[in-house]
Design a protein around this motif. Structure first.
Motif, short mmCIF file in Angstrom:
data_model
loop_
_atom_site.label_atom_id
_atom_site.label_comp_id
_atom_site.label_asym_id
_atom_site.label_seq_id
_atom_site.Cartn_x
_atom_site.Cartn_y
_atom_site.Cartn_z
N ARG A 239 -3.31 11.46 0.72
CA ARG A 239 -3.95 10.13 0.73
C ARG A 239 -3.04 9.12 1.43
O ARG A 239 -3.50 8.23 2.15
CB ARG A 239 -4.25 9.69 -0.69
N LEU A 240 -1.75 9.26 1.20
CA LEU A 240 -0.78 8.38 1.86
C LEU A 240 -0.89 8.52 3.37
O LEU A 240 -0.97 7.52 4.11
CB LEU A 240 0.62 8.79 1.40
N ALA B 71 1.63 4.04 -2.94
CA ALA B 71 1.21 5.43 -2.74
C ALA B 71 2.39 6.38 -2.93
O ALA B 71 2.21 7.52 -3.32
CB ALA B 71 0.62 5.59 -1.35
N LEU B 72 3.59 5.89 -2.65
CA LEU B 72 4.78 6.74 -2.77
C LEU B 72 5.38 6.70 -4.17
O LEU B 72 6.45 7.27 -4.40
CB LEU B 72 5.84 6.29 -1.77
N PRO C 81 -8.60 3.77 -2.99
CA PRO C 81 -8.65 5.23 -2.75
C PRO C 81 -7.28 5.86 -2.56
O PRO C 81 -7.09 7.02 -2.92
CB PRO C 81 -9.50 5.35 -1.48
N VAL C 82 -6.33 5.12 -2.01
CA VAL C 82 -5.02 5.73 -1.75
C VAL C 82 -4.22 5.89 -3.03
O VAL C 82 -3.60 6.92 -3.28
CB VAL C 82 -4.23 4.89 -0.72
N VAL C 83 -4.24 4.86 -3.88
CA VAL C 83 -3.37 4.89 -5.06
C VAL C 83 -4.05 5.56 -6.25
O VAL C 83 -3.39 6.21 -7.05
CB VAL C 83 -2.92 3.45 -5.41
N GLY D 86 -6.84 7.78 -6.20
CA GLY D 86 -7.61 9.01 -6.01
C GLY D 86 -7.16 10.10 -6.95
O GLY D 86 -6.03 10.12 -7.41
N VAL E 69 0.84 -1.20 0.00
CA VAL E 69 0.00 0.00 0.00
C VAL E 69 0.87 1.26 0.00
O VAL E 69 0.69 2.16 -0.83
CB VAL E 69 -0.93 0.03 1.24
N PHE E 70 1.84 1.30 0.91
CA PHE E 70 2.64 2.53 1.04
C PHE E 70 3.61 2.70 -0.11
O PHE E 70 3.84 3.81 -0.57
CB PHE E 70 3.36 2.53 2.39
N LEU F 172 -8.07 -0.16 1.29
CA LEU F 172 -7.50 1.18 1.12
C LEU F 172 -6.73 1.36 -0.18
O LEU F 172 -6.50 2.49 -0.60
CB LEU F 172 -6.56 1.50 2.29
#
Lengths: 232, 228, 45
Positions: B141-142, A159-160, A227-229, A231, A155-156, A224
């Motif tokens: 969001r992160l 997202a990063l 929505p996190v990646v 959005g 996930v992280f 998650l």
């Protein structure tokens, strides 16, 4: 519906593993840096040779090496998507986002497990510990611990993907979250490495704890990831 | 005409601090604990700080949820403000706790379930702020995801003393307080909670002003372009 | 006793410090906002 999800998941995981199978870039660099981490610990701790602490040290080194190299795997497996903006193509494809997450999770999980086998052997040699006293439990704790780490890490890391300071941040954000899992895993491992341990009751306790955290982390990850990646 | 915002905030802050001062007086008047003596008085500030750390993490997770799934800008601001307060009160817990432990256990720190989980929760709040600040394009969001993962740790902090064999005092200790101590404790808890809400609203106002500034700057640029 | 003083002193200081910082920040933002509003007002014909 579920069959479709499973098919897509395996498709994404298979794609990553196939790329990896051709170049073996991540596997080799990970295995090498894991070996280096174990060696560094073995040099740094070589004077602290209290045999009673042996199992605890060995378990700690094993999990520290896993965590540190796991971050490398997370970085690289998702970096591939950044090259040529492949992530956009992947997100535009009809594959459900949770299947992308699950696929990446499986790829990272298998890569890390492959490296862990080498780390376990190295630890058993350098720290002269009864590593294979309970092979079944060892395999179980390695799988559960790695799963928890990969479940949050994907996930992280995703997202990063577009962040410049990603390599510095990934560890800083990820480690506080996965430390409960790491703690449980290294406690369980230390107990099963210890030939003097009276029984395996603590191992069972920590395995149950790990299982519970894994369930929560994977559920959160599936929920998650989209929505996190994806959005805006 | 209503008083300007800053004046109202000043009044609210003063009220919260007055309540806290009152709590301090009550704490001073409360009888010392039988076995630990004066050191036990750390408890009156330690427990409310810990409660606020958990509340901050919870509110931050709630705001993040609203932001991630509903796109609520307000939720995002609440999450940020609460995370900052979580870092502040977490620091208070992590400083006051060891000071008490040194007297009670003979060591500042023990690797024990509640201490570890509280430290982790605090680290996650710090990580939230780091992610907000340096996370790049997806920072908000992160950070929201981070707050939601951190929420998993809240029950762990609260129930850790029951699940694991622990030397940390149990949660039930509050109901066993003597009559002189109980009043001081609840007063302190109320003062801390009031202060938390005041600080949250001040922090939210600052965040809102920031957002408004960004909006006005765009407006101003457009107006200048039209003119020239 | 010193520990109690240290703990209470630290918490008071931390909270006061935070209030001070946030208050100053709010005042600065408010000033900036007022300035922007005035400038926009002036742009209007």
């Amino acid at each position: 519906m579920t069959g479709n999800f499973l098919r897509h998941t395996l498709l994404v995981a298979g794609k990553d593993l196939r790329i990896e199978g051709r170049s073996r870039e991540v596997l080799y660099t990970m295995a090498f840096s894991a070996a280096l981490v174990v060696l560094v610990f073995s040099f740094a701790l070589s004077n602290a040779a209290d045999p009673a602490q042996g199992p605890i040290v060995a378990a700690g080194v094993l999990w520290a090496a896993t965590l540190l190299t796991g971050t490398v795997a997370l970085g690289r497996v998702l970096d591939r998507e950044r090259e040529n903006e492949a992530i956009r193509a992947l997100l535009l494809s009809p594959v459900p986002r949770s299947a992308i997450y699950a696929g990446k999770l499986i790829a990272v999980f298998l890569l890390m497990l492959a490296v862990e086998v080498a780390v376990v052997v190295l630890v058993s040699v350098l720290f002269s510990t009864e590593v294979f006293a309970h092979p079944g439990y060892l395999a179980l704790v390695l799988m559960l611990g790695t799963l928890g780490f990969a479940a949050t890490g994907v996930v992280f890391s995703a997202a990063l993907l577009r962040s410049r300071s990603r390599d510095a941040l990934l560890g800083a954000l990820l480690f506080p979250i996965v430390i409960p899992a790491l703690l449980a895993a290294s406690r369980a491992t230390a107990c099963m490495f210890d030939p003097l341990a009276p029984d395996l009751q603590p191992v069972l306790f920590w395995l149950r704890f790990l299982f519970a955290t894994d369930v929560v982390y994977i559920a959160l990850g599936l929920w998650l990831f989209e929505p996190v990646v994806c959005g805006d | 005409m209503p008083a300007p915002k800053s004046t109202r905030f000043l009044a609210a802050c003063a009220a919260a601090f007055a309540l806290l001062l009152l709590a301090c007086l009550a704490i001073g008047a409360a009888p010392p604990e039988a076995t630990m003596g004066v050191v036990q008085k750390i408890f009156y500030f330690h427990v409310p700080s810990a409660w606020l750390l958990m509340l901050s993490a919870l509110v931050s997770a709630g705001g993040s949820l609203a932001y991630l799934f509903r796109g609520s800008e307000r939720g995002d601001r609440v999450a940020l403000a609460a995370a900052e307060l979580g870092v502040l009160f977490g620091l208070c817990v992590l400083v006051s706790g060891p000071l008490w432990a040194k007297a009670a256990w003979g060591a500042y720190w023990q690797w024990e379930a509640r201490l570890t989980s509280s430290l982790l929760l605090w680290l996650m709040m710090v990580a939230y702020l780091l992610a907000r600040r340096y996370g790049g394009p997806a920072a908000r969001r992160l950070a929201a995801a981070l707050a939601l993962f951190a929420a998993v740790d809240i029950p762990l902090v609260y129930f850790s003393v029951r699940f694991f064999r622990s030397i940390h005092p149990q949660t039930t200790v509050v109901s066993t307080l003597g009559p002189g101590m109980r009043g001081a404790f609840w007063l302190s808890l109320a003062a801390f909670t009031g202060l938390w809400f005041v600080l949250l609203s001040v922090r939210l106002a600052a965040e809102k002003a920031q957002a408004e500034i960004v909006e006005l700057e765009i407006l101003l640029e457009q107006a200048e372009e039209e003119k020239s | 006793m010193t520990q109690v003083a240290l703990a209470y002193g630290f918490i008071w200081l931390a909270v006061f410090g935070y209030v001070f910082l946030v208050g100053r920040r709010l005042a600065r933002l408010q000033a900036e906002l007022d300035d922007l509003r005035r400038r926009i007002e002036r742009q209007k014909p």
